[in-house]
Motif scaffolding. Sequence first.
Motif, PDB file in Angstrom:
ATOM      1  N   HIS A  48      27.794  31.324 -42.406  1.00  0.00           N
ATOM      2  CA  HIS A  48      28.679  32.436 -42.781  1.00  0.00           C
ATOM      3  C   HIS A  48      29.772  31.916 -43.715  1.00  0.00           C
ATOM      4  O   HIS A  48      30.296  30.816 -43.524  1.00  0.00           O
ATOM      5  CB  HIS A  48      29.296  33.041 -41.518  1.00  0.00           C
ATOM      6  N   ASP A 295      34.615  34.198 -33.217  1.00  0.00           N
ATOM      7  CA  ASP A 295      34.880  35.422 -33.997  1.00  0.00           C
ATOM      8  C   ASP A 295      33.696  35.740 -34.928  1.00  0.00           C
ATOM      9  O   ASP A 295      33.262  36.903 -35.003  1.00  0.00           O
ATOM     10  CB  ASP A 295      36.153  35.244 -34.826  1.00  0.00           C
ATOM     11  N   VAL A 296      33.176  34.733 -35.623  1.00  0.00           N
ATOM     12  CA  VAL A 296      32.038  34.955 -36.531  1.00  0.00           C
ATOM     13  C   VAL A 296      30.798  35.337 -35.726  1.00  0.00           C
ATOM     14  O   VAL A 296      30.027  36.204 -36.132  1.00  0.00           O
ATOM     15  CB  VAL A 296      31.781  33.706 -37.388  1.00  0.00           C
ATOM     16  N   ILE A 298      30.635  36.928 -32.875  1.00  0.00           N
ATOM     17  CA  ILE A 298      30.757  38.323 -32.453  1.00  0.00           C
ATOM     18  C   ILE A 298      30.445  39.250 -33.621  1.00  0.00           C
ATOM     19  O   ILE A 298      29.729  40.247 -33.460  1.00  0.00           O
ATOM     20  CB  ILE A 298      32.174  38.578 -31.900  1.00  0.00           C
ATOM     21  N   ARG A 299      30.951  38.941 -34.821  1.00  0.00           N
ATOM     22  CA  ARG A 299      30.675  39.783 -35.996  1.00  0.00           C
ATOM     23  C   ARG A 299      29.183  39.790 -36.347  1.00  0.00           C
ATOM     24  O   ARG A 299      28.616  40.823 -36.672  1.00  0.00           O
ATOM     25  CB  ARG A 299      31.502  39.301 -37.187  1.00  0.00           C
ATOM     26  N   VAL A 300      28.561  38.607 -36.274  1.00  0.00           N
ATOM     27  CA  VAL A 300      27.133  38.498 -36.629  1.00  0.00           C
ATOM     28  C   VAL A 300      26.280  39.262 -35.628  1.00  0.00           C
ATOM     29  O   VAL A 300      25.355  39.996 -36.005  1.00  0.00           O
ATOM     30  CB  VAL A 300      26.703  37.000 -36.677  1.00  0.00           C
TER      31      VAL A 300
END
Length: 301
Positions: A48, A295-296, A298-300
């Motif tokens: 990411h 955080d990444v 969770i977004r993915v």
Amino acid sequence: GNHTLLTEFVLSALSSRPDLQHLLFFTICLVYSMTLIGNLLICMVTVHPALHMPMYFFLRVLSLLDISTATVVVPKMLVSLLSEDRSISSLGCVTQLYCVVFLAATEWYLLAAMAYDRYVAVCSPLRYSAIMSTRACLSLVLLSCCSGQVVSVVQTAWVFTLSLCGPRRINYFFCDIPPLLMLSCTDTSLYERQLISATVLVIFTPFCLILLSYISIISSILKISSAESRHKAFSTCSSHLTVVTLYCASGTLIYLQPKSSNSQDAKKILALIYTTVIPTLNPLIYSLRNKEVKDVLIRVL
């Protein structure tokens, strides 16, 4: 001169109790699945753009090595738990030993490279981008792989130049150096001394470099005035140190007494931890203690 050289080996089961075979199969299968899922998620998350940093590049390579280590050992072990045929050809044994040693040695050198990355990030933050360039990161990974290749070729070639003449049953669930030495019908004292030297070179040399890096890192962190910045730096470094400690403890206990029959069962447990449990723990250690990765992720998802 009348010994018959072995062309096939028989791996031992994890447990001699038949009633435990299916339970062990499902447990190890679950752990292996977690290893694959966790490390593949790390590989997916670290590409990411928000995590486009050398630390996460090294973490992605470490995850690929963990997947490879588990895959070299676990599928054959799972088959052995459900089948009476636990044989492995000499070529299969050579290949498995080569891959295990290559991956283990490469991981150690990569952990040293990760420590150097943390050292530059904390101690020379203004020059970090210039020092840890893409070319430098790729060079460190390539150097780790080449070093692992040299160690693996030397150790595998040396083991299989010994006369392995019986019995053909290996008291282990995969082909590794200590159980193969137990099958030798020749004096292995020279090789045992060489193996201890190689263990020091592969494990303790990177460990000393890692230790020196973290002494400098901790000294620099203590000078940071912001409590939040100190906590973030300590959190990142503690994850790496946890992984290093797990690898160091299991690796040294397995290889520093290569031909000790009294500790063979203990070595099997340590090898099981090294090849199945630690690759599962790495994604948890790095993701649960790293807010950016969480955080990444969770977004993915």
